[in-house]
Design a protein around this motif. Sequence first.
Motif, PDB file in Angstrom:
ATOM      1  N   SER B 161       0.835  -1.206   0.000  1.00  0.00           N
ATOM      2  CA  SER B 161       0.000   0.000   0.000  1.00  0.00           C
ATOM      3  C   SER B 161       0.872   1.258   0.000  1.00  0.00           C
ATOM      4  O   SER B 161       0.453   2.294  -0.506  1.00  0.00           O
ATOM      5  N   TYR B 162       2.096   1.166   0.536  1.00  0.00           N
ATOM      6  CA  TYR B 162       3.000   2.322   0.473  1.00  0.00           C
ATOM      7  C   TYR B 162       3.429   2.566  -0.980  1.00  0.00           C
ATOM      8  O   TYR B 162       3.518   3.692  -1.436  1.00  0.00           O
ATOM      9  N   GLN B 164       1.802   1.716  -3.721  1.00  0.00           N
ATOM     10  CA  GLN B 164       0.683   2.243  -4.486  1.00  0.00           C
ATOM     11  C   GLN B 164       0.434   3.698  -4.145  1.00  0.00           C
ATOM     12  O   GLN B 164       0.219   4.523  -5.033  1.00  0.00           O
ATOM     13  N   GLY B 165       0.451   3.996  -2.826  1.00  0.00           N
ATOM     14  CA  GLY B 165       0.204   5.370  -2.387  1.00  0.00           C
ATOM     15  C   GLY B 165       1.190   6.326  -3.020  1.00  0.00           C
ATOM     16  O   GLY B 165       0.822   7.392  -3.515  1.00  0.00           O
ATOM     17  N   SER B 166       2.434   5.915  -3.031  1.00  0.00           N
ATOM     18  CA  SER B 166       3.472   6.792  -3.555  1.00  0.00           C
ATOM     19  C   SER B 166       3.346   6.972  -5.074  1.00  0.00           C
ATOM     20  O   SER B 166       3.367   8.094  -5.586  1.00  0.00           O
ATOM     21  N   LEU B 167       3.189   5.854  -5.786  1.00  0.00           N
ATOM     22  CA  LEU B 167       3.071   5.956  -7.253  1.00  0.00           C
ATOM     23  C   LEU B 167       1.841   6.765  -7.654  1.00  0.00           C
ATOM     24  O   LEU B 167       1.888   7.551  -8.598  1.00  0.00           O
ATOM     25  N   MET B 176       9.834   6.569  -5.352  1.00  0.00           N
ATOM     26  CA  MET B 176       9.053   5.736  -4.449  1.00  0.00           C
ATOM     27  C   MET B 176       9.969   4.899  -3.553  1.00  0.00           C
ATOM     28  O   MET B 176       9.805   4.874  -2.336  1.00  0.00           O
ATOM     29  N   THR B 179      11.952   7.163  -0.984  1.00  0.00           N
ATOM     30  CA  THR B 179      11.244   7.880   0.072  1.00  0.00           C
ATOM     31  C   THR B 179      10.296   7.001   0.874  1.00  0.00           C
ATOM     32  O   THR B 179      10.018   7.297   2.025  1.00  0.00           O
ATOM     33  N   CYS B 180       9.790   5.927   0.282  1.00  0.00           N
ATOM     34  CA  CYS B 180       8.753   5.163   0.978  1.00  0.00           C
ATOM     35  C   CYS B 180       9.129   3.732   1.299  1.00  0.00           C
ATOM     36  O   CYS B 180       8.596   3.149   2.224  1.00  0.00           O
ATOM     37  N   PRO B 183      13.301   3.558   3.601  1.00  0.00           N
ATOM     38  CA  PRO B 183      13.345   3.918   5.026  1.00  0.00           C
ATOM     39  C   PRO B 183      12.754   2.867   5.965  1.00  0.00           C
ATOM     40  O   PRO B 183      13.419   2.482   6.935  1.00  0.00           O
ATOM     41  N   TYR B 280       8.868   2.761  12.910  1.00  0.00           N
ATOM     42  CA  TYR B 280       8.000   2.358  11.800  1.00  0.00           C
ATOM     43  C   TYR B 280       7.100   1.230  12.234  1.00  0.00           C
ATOM     44  O   TYR B 280       6.969   0.239  11.551  1.00  0.00           O
ATOM     45  N   ARG B 281       6.533   1.354  13.417  1.00  0.00           N
ATOM     46  CA  ARG B 281       5.735   0.208  13.852  1.00  0.00           C
ATOM     47  C   ARG B 281       4.569   0.001  12.903  1.00  0.00           C
ATOM     48  O   ARG B 281       4.248   0.862  12.097  1.00  0.00           O
ATOM     49  N   ARG B 282       3.925  -1.140  13.040  1.00  0.00           N
ATOM     50  CA  ARG B 282       2.837  -1.620  12.196  1.00  0.00           C
ATOM     51  C   ARG B 282       3.291  -2.452  11.007  1.00  0.00           C
ATOM     52  O   ARG B 282       4.322  -2.206  10.424  1.00  0.00           O
TER      53      ARG B 282
END
Lengths: 255, 282
Positions: B161-162, B164-167, B176, B179-180, B183, B280-282
């Motif tokens: 989902s990170y 997709q969100g970024s793109l 992408m 930055t996403c 990290p 970066y929990r979760r």
Amino acid sequence: MEKEINCKLKIENLNVFYAQEQALKNINMEIDCRKITALIGPSGCGKSTFLRSLNRMNDEIREARVKGRVILDDEDIYENGYNVVELRKKVGMVFQQPNPFPKSIYDNVAYGPRIHGIKEKNRLDDIVKESLKAAALWEEVNDRLNQSALDLSGGQQQRLCIARAIAVKPNVILLDEPASALDPQATAKIEDLLTELKENYTIIIVTHNMQQAARISDSTAFFWLGNLVEYGPTEEIFERPKNQRTEDYITGRFG
Amino acid sequence: MHNWKQRLGFWTLRASAFLVLAVLAFLLSDIILQGREVISWEFLSSPPRQGMTAGGIFPAIVGTFYLSLITALVSVPLGVLGGIYLSEYAKQGKLTRLIRMSIRNLAGVPSIVFGMFGVAIFVNFFNLGLSLLSAGLSLGIMTLPVTITASEEALKSVPDSYRQGSLALGATRWQMIKTCILPPAVPGILTGSILGLARAAGETAPILFTGAAFLYPNLPDSPFSQFMALPYHLYILATQHHDISRVRPIAYGTALVLILVVLILNISAIILREKLSRRYRR
Ligand SMILES: Nc1ncnc2c1ncn2[C@@H]1O[C@H](COP(=O)(O)OP(=O)(O)OP(=O)(O)O)[C@@H](O)[C@H]1O
Ligand SMILES: [Mg+2]
């Protein structure tokens, strides 16, 4: 006034395949500027697929193939050499599950502008504030912009994702069941928000909630097994559907 | 009904676990008890003297430190790039599967083979001679499968989902990743890499023919110097010295220091992972 030209979407003979299976069959549609268009239909009928073909997120699915034309701003977005990055700046997307990045609230909203080259702190500050206000989230978070976005509630996260999309200043916003993971209150907030946003944006929203579609949308499109069965003004679709399937679906006779 | 069978199975498992622990405990306590005697500031900070029968192991400690540094500089960046390629760019087809399988297999190749590879490639072909650089490069290549695999796994565990969100916000693939995806993957990459380095720090075979010296009391002054290193020094003291029984205590001291170095590396990997992953929990 320039926006008037920019935000009209024309879909011509759109077909989408996943490997052998055809998920969308010859869709033709014109989507109005600064209106909310709702996409409804039973699960698996191709609503998400349709939405993803408008910002070419289907490119990311390996087995997906798209045929046909989607005209935005007088250009076919499937033309060879079309700039997909530019397209996604013009056509933003909000997903079913809120997907904030594991960054601060501020960095989430500033993400788009930053990757598109805006560096000045003042400008970013302004954009973040503007976008959060537009997404009706500013009041709730303005005192903790540097906290992790993951600490927000689900509804707040979804509005943050809307703010994040708005920050890029798109012309069109696609939303795939943005309220399905939210409680009625948070849902109401998002609905109010969308109604406000349509002043400036073309909004296309997938929803399983008939009341929601009836409440907020100007036009409604009913999909069934990959076909666009009926498309027209929301009132007509809900009050005088021309097709029996549409009527059955919105009255809950099948789903 | 099958209760006794279950109990039997349970006790067998428990007994074998204890057996493993017991062997480990015996080994460690033997080394700690015997090594403790010789470890002192003097031992840690001075070079070997009188044909290694006296003095300390300072050059070997420094050598192992430099060696690990070069290993890290070679294998972490290359490993991350390889991991990024496999996880984010490669088409998931036959070729990629083949590459991935080769990398996994490479991890199982005996370390002496990497030593021979180092001699052929770095010492001779690139003419780097017997040097820190040749040895560090050999260890770096040996560790590469570990760092590539660790990086790939860490990147893959970042939710889609990170991406997709970024793109969907108009990021290019590289933006992408930068930055996403990278990290949140850093904790996993670092942990895996440090574990790989810890293993490399204890290896003898890859440095045996590529630059480790029997005795080199001066500290290495350039990447082209020969050097001493803890595992090789231990090997010499334990098997090659002319008076093995006399240097036995020093061998134990060296073993203890080597174990501590590896232990510290492993513990710092764990601490680092805990610290970073909380962000970066979760
Ligand atoms: N990645 C994929 N690979 C293969 N087939 C897919 C993929 N995504 C969707 N499909 C298929 O395409 C069809 C349309 O799926 P789509 O997700 O667009 O439906 P939807 O209308 O959004 O359904 P829902 O309301 O459940 O979200 C379905 O038959 C589905 O199985
Ligand atoms: Mg869907």
